[in-house]
Motif scaffolding. Structure first.
Motif, PDB file in Angstrom:
ATOM      1  N   GLY A 113     -11.398   9.376   7.085  1.00 28.11           N
ATOM      2  CA  GLY A 113     -10.076   9.561   6.510  1.00 28.11           C
ATOM      3  C   GLY A 113      -8.986   9.337   7.540  1.00 28.11           C
ATOM      4  N   GLY A 114      -8.014   8.519   7.210  1.00 27.09           N
ATOM      5  CA  GLY A 114      -6.908   8.248   8.116  1.00 27.09           C
ATOM      6  C   GLY A 114      -7.131   7.080   9.063  1.00 27.09           C
ATOM      7  N   GLU A 115      -8.373   6.586   9.152  1.00 30.26           N
ATOM      8  CA  GLU A 115      -8.622   5.439  10.021  1.00 30.26           C
ATOM      9  C   GLU A 115      -7.976   4.190   9.419  1.00 30.26           C
ATOM     10  N   PRO A 116      -7.271   3.393  10.232  1.00 28.20           N
ATOM     11  CA  PRO A 116      -6.530   2.243   9.700  1.00 28.20           C
ATOM     12  C   PRO A 116      -7.447   1.185   9.103  1.00 28.20           C
ATOM     13  N   PRO A 117      -6.928   0.403   8.176  1.00 31.90           N
ATOM     14  CA  PRO A 117      -7.733  -0.654   7.545  1.00 31.90           C
ATOM     15  C   PRO A 117      -8.095  -1.742   8.541  1.00 31.90           C
ATOM     16  N   LYS A 118      -9.219  -2.379   8.296  1.00 29.35           N
ATOM     17  CA  LYS A 118      -9.722  -3.403   9.203  1.00 29.35           C
ATOM     18  C   LYS A 118      -9.985  -4.696   8.445  1.00 29.35           C
ATOM     19  N   GLY A 119     -10.431  -5.708   9.158  1.00 28.89           N
ATOM     20  CA  GLY A 119     -10.847  -6.961   8.557  1.00 28.89           C
ATOM     21  C   GLY A 119      -9.740  -7.701   7.841  1.00 28.89           C
ATOM     22  N   SER A 120     -10.116  -8.457   6.822  1.00 27.75           N
ATOM     23  CA  SER A 120      -9.145  -9.267   6.086  1.00 27.75           C
ATOM     24  C   SER A 120      -8.136  -8.409   5.341  1.00 27.75           C
ATOM     25  N   ILE A 125      -2.394  -6.771   5.070  1.00 31.95           N
ATOM     26  CA  ILE A 125      -1.318  -5.776   5.160  1.00 31.95           C
ATOM     27  C   ILE A 125      -0.318  -6.182   6.242  1.00 31.95           C
ATOM     28  N   ASP A 126      -0.823  -6.568   7.406  1.00 29.33           N
ATOM     29  CA  ASP A 126       0.057  -6.976   8.502  1.00 29.33           C
ATOM     30  C   ASP A 126       0.858  -8.221   8.128  1.00 29.33           C
ATOM     31  N   SER A 127       0.203  -9.160   7.457  1.00 29.52           N
ATOM     32  CA  SER A 127       0.856 -10.415   7.101  1.00 29.52           C
ATOM     33  C   SER A 127       1.972 -10.217   6.082  1.00 29.52           C
ATOM     34  N   GLN A 128       1.737  -9.339   5.116  1.00 25.82           N
ATOM     35  CA  GLN A 128       2.683  -9.197   4.013  1.00 25.82           C
ATOM     36  C   GLN A 128       3.714  -8.099   4.214  1.00 25.82           C
ATOM     37  N   PHE A 129       3.382  -7.084   4.999  1.00 29.03           N
ATOM     38  CA  PHE A 129       4.315  -5.972   5.187  1.00 29.03           C
ATOM     39  C   PHE A 129       4.805  -5.835   6.624  1.00 29.03           C
ATOM     40  N   GLY A 130       4.256  -6.621   7.520  1.00 31.54           N
ATOM     41  CA  GLY A 130       4.641  -6.552   8.930  1.00 31.54           C
ATOM     42  C   GLY A 130       3.716  -5.668   9.742  1.00 31.54           C
ATOM     43  N   THR A 131       3.602  -4.420   9.312  1.00 33.67           N
ATOM     44  CA  THR A 131       2.710  -3.454   9.959  1.00 33.67           C
ATOM     45  C   THR A 131       2.201  -2.478   8.914  1.00 33.67           C
ATOM     46  N   LEU A 132       1.143  -1.766   9.275  1.00 33.47           N
ATOM     47  CA  LEU A 132       0.652  -0.712   8.388  1.00 33.47           C
ATOM     48  C   LEU A 132       1.721   0.359   8.210  1.00 33.47           C
ATOM     49  N   LYS A 216     -11.104   2.501   4.066  1.00 34.22           N
ATOM     50  CA  LYS A 216     -12.363   1.751   3.959  1.00 34.22           C
ATOM     51  C   LYS A 216     -12.685   1.450   2.499  1.00 34.22           C
ATOM     52  N   PHE A 217     -12.494   2.443   1.626  1.00 33.74           N
ATOM     53  CA  PHE A 217     -12.785   2.217   0.210  1.00 33.74           C
ATOM     54  C   PHE A 217     -11.841   1.158  -0.365  1.00 33.74           C
ATOM     55  N   ALA A 218     -10.534   1.284  -0.058  1.00 28.91           N
ATOM     56  CA  ALA A 218      -9.566   0.301  -0.545  1.00 28.91           C
ATOM     57  C   ALA A 218      -9.921  -1.092  -0.046  1.00 28.91           C
ATOM     58  N   GLY A 219     -10.377  -1.173   1.219  1.00 26.56           N
ATOM     59  CA  GLY A 219     -10.765  -2.459   1.776  1.00 26.56           C
ATOM     60  C   GLY A 219     -11.978  -3.056   1.088  1.00 26.56           C
ATOM     61  N   GLU A 220     -12.913  -2.211   0.684  1.00 27.94           N
ATOM     62  CA  GLU A 220     -14.104  -2.695  -0.020  1.00 27.94           C
ATOM     63  C   GLU A 220     -13.729  -3.291  -1.375  1.00 27.94           C
ATOM     64  N   VAL A 221     -12.811  -2.647  -2.064  1.00 31.71           N
ATOM     65  CA  VAL A 221     -12.352  -3.183  -3.353  1.00 31.71           C
ATOM     66  C   VAL A 221     -11.622  -4.507  -3.132  1.00 31.71           C
ATOM     67  N   TYR A 222     -10.787  -4.547  -2.098  1.00 32.20           N
ATOM     68  CA  TYR A 222     -10.053  -5.773  -1.777  1.00 32.20           C
ATOM     69  C   TYR A 222     -11.015  -6.927  -1.503  1.00 32.20           C
ATOM     70  N   GLU A 223     -12.011  -6.672  -0.687  1.00 33.96           N
ATOM     71  CA  GLU A 223     -12.980  -7.729  -0.325  1.00 33.96           C
ATOM     72  C   GLU A 223     -13.740  -8.215  -1.548  1.00 33.96           C
ATOM     73  N   LYS A 224     -14.039  -7.312  -2.450  1.00 35.28           N
ATOM     74  CA  LYS A 224     -14.764  -7.692  -3.668  1.00 35.28           C
ATOM     75  C   LYS A 224     -13.903  -8.562  -4.566  1.00 35.28           C
ATOM     76  N   GLU A 225     -12.627  -8.198  -4.697  1.00 35.28           N
ATOM     77  CA  GLU A 225     -11.740  -8.905  -5.612  1.00 35.28           C
ATOM     78  C   GLU A 225     -11.105 -10.151  -4.991  1.00 35.28           C
ATOM     79  N   CYS A 226     -11.021 -10.157  -3.650  1.00 38.32           N
ATOM     80  CA  CYS A 226     -10.381 -11.263  -2.948  1.00 38.32           C
ATOM     81  C   CYS A 226     -11.215 -11.603  -1.710  1.00 38.32           C
ATOM     82  N   PRO A 227     -12.412 -12.131  -1.910  1.00 35.26           N
ATOM     83  CA  PRO A 227     -13.306 -12.368  -0.778  1.00 35.26           C
ATOM     84  C   PRO A 227     -12.748 -13.408   0.184  1.00 35.26           C
ATOM     85  N   SER A 228     -13.078 -13.225   1.465  1.00 38.32           N
ATOM     86  CA  SER A 228     -12.624 -14.158   2.481  1.00 38.32           C
ATOM     87  C   SER A 228     -13.278 -15.521   2.257  1.00 38.32           C
ATOM     88  N   THR A 229     -12.512 -16.573   2.546  1.00 42.23           N
ATOM     89  CA  THR A 229     -13.053 -17.920   2.373  1.00 42.23           C
ATOM     90  C   THR A 229     -13.316 -18.564   3.728  1.00 42.23           C
TER      91      THR A 229
END
Length: 229
Positions: A113-120, A125-132, A216-229
């Motif tokens: 809990g509280g650990e910042p998001p990782k991976g794609s 998040i960084d690309s679209q909002f600048g920073t977490l 981590k959970f939010a990232g797992e959903v993101y990866e499933k719905e928007c997999p890296s190419t």
């Protein structure tokens, strides 16, 4: 996902009044992945227990009741009764869906809990909002400004493949805002989510909840719905 999907089989003839429901499932309260007190001090154990056992359970109970009434109304081709059930289905069904996501969006610090998001996901998040931190500030501002009760969401627009911050009123689920929006992270800003601990100071609740957000959970959903190419 933690919540069960409603399965409804229908045969549709020439009019709405001739819809016949052939099967519906019953919904149950999902278990939490942690103890009620595990999110302290960010969220008290008392709040978590009441929120889960009382509030969420009430949505589940009333949702199942409304579905039973819907089944009876459809079997009688009672269009008026079907229409009257719309608000109860949206409110209680949305309450069940939203809270089922919310519990997964939280985790004790000992479980990430509280650990910042990782991976794609973190990169998006960084690309679209600048920073977490900028994203957190945006969600906090919109959550604090939401009049009455509702939710603040981080969602994925599947068509545009972009992250979006949205709010929904009452128990409206994020999917009601658009067919292509997938909820990744939802924060409950109803008073029952924080009042016993934070009184009427919603911004303090929003500030502290990030200490137990399960990226981590939010990232797992993101990866499933928007997999890296």
């Amino acid at each position: 996902m933690a919540f069960r999907t409603l399965v409804t089989k229908k045969s549709v003839r020439s009019s709405f009044g001739q819809i016949r429901a052939l099967q519906t499932t019953a919904f149950t309260l999902p278990d939490l992945d942690y103890d009620y007190g595990a999110l302290e001090p960010a969220i008290s154990g008392e709040i978590m227990k009441l929120h889960h056992q009382k509030h969420h359970q009430t949505y589940v109970t009333n949702y199942n009741k409304a579905l039973e009434q819907l089944d009876a109304a459809v079997s009688k081709s009672d269009s008026a009764s079907i229409a009257k059930l719309h608000s109860a289905l949206i409110f209680n069904g949305g309450g069940h869906i939203n809270h089922s996501i919310f519990w997964k969006n939280l985790a004790p610090a000992t479980k990430g809990g509280g650990e910042p998001p990782k991976g794609s996901f973190g990169g998006a998040i960084d690309s679209q909002f600048g920073t977490l931190e900028a994203l957190v500030q945006k969600m906090n501002a919109e959550g604090a400004a939401l009049q009455g009760s509702g939710w603040v969401w981080l969602g994925l627009d599947k068509e545009l493949k972009r992250l979006v911050v949205e709010t929904t009123a009452n128990q409206d689920p994020l999917v009601s805002n658009g067919a292509n929006l997938v909820p990744l992270l939802g924060i409950d800003v109803w008073e029952h989510a924080y009042y016993l601990q934070y009184k009427n100071v919603r911004p303090d609740y929003l500030k502290n909840i990030w200490k137990v957000i399960n990226w981590k959970f939010a990232g797992e959903v993101y990866e499933k719905e928007c997999p890296s190419t």
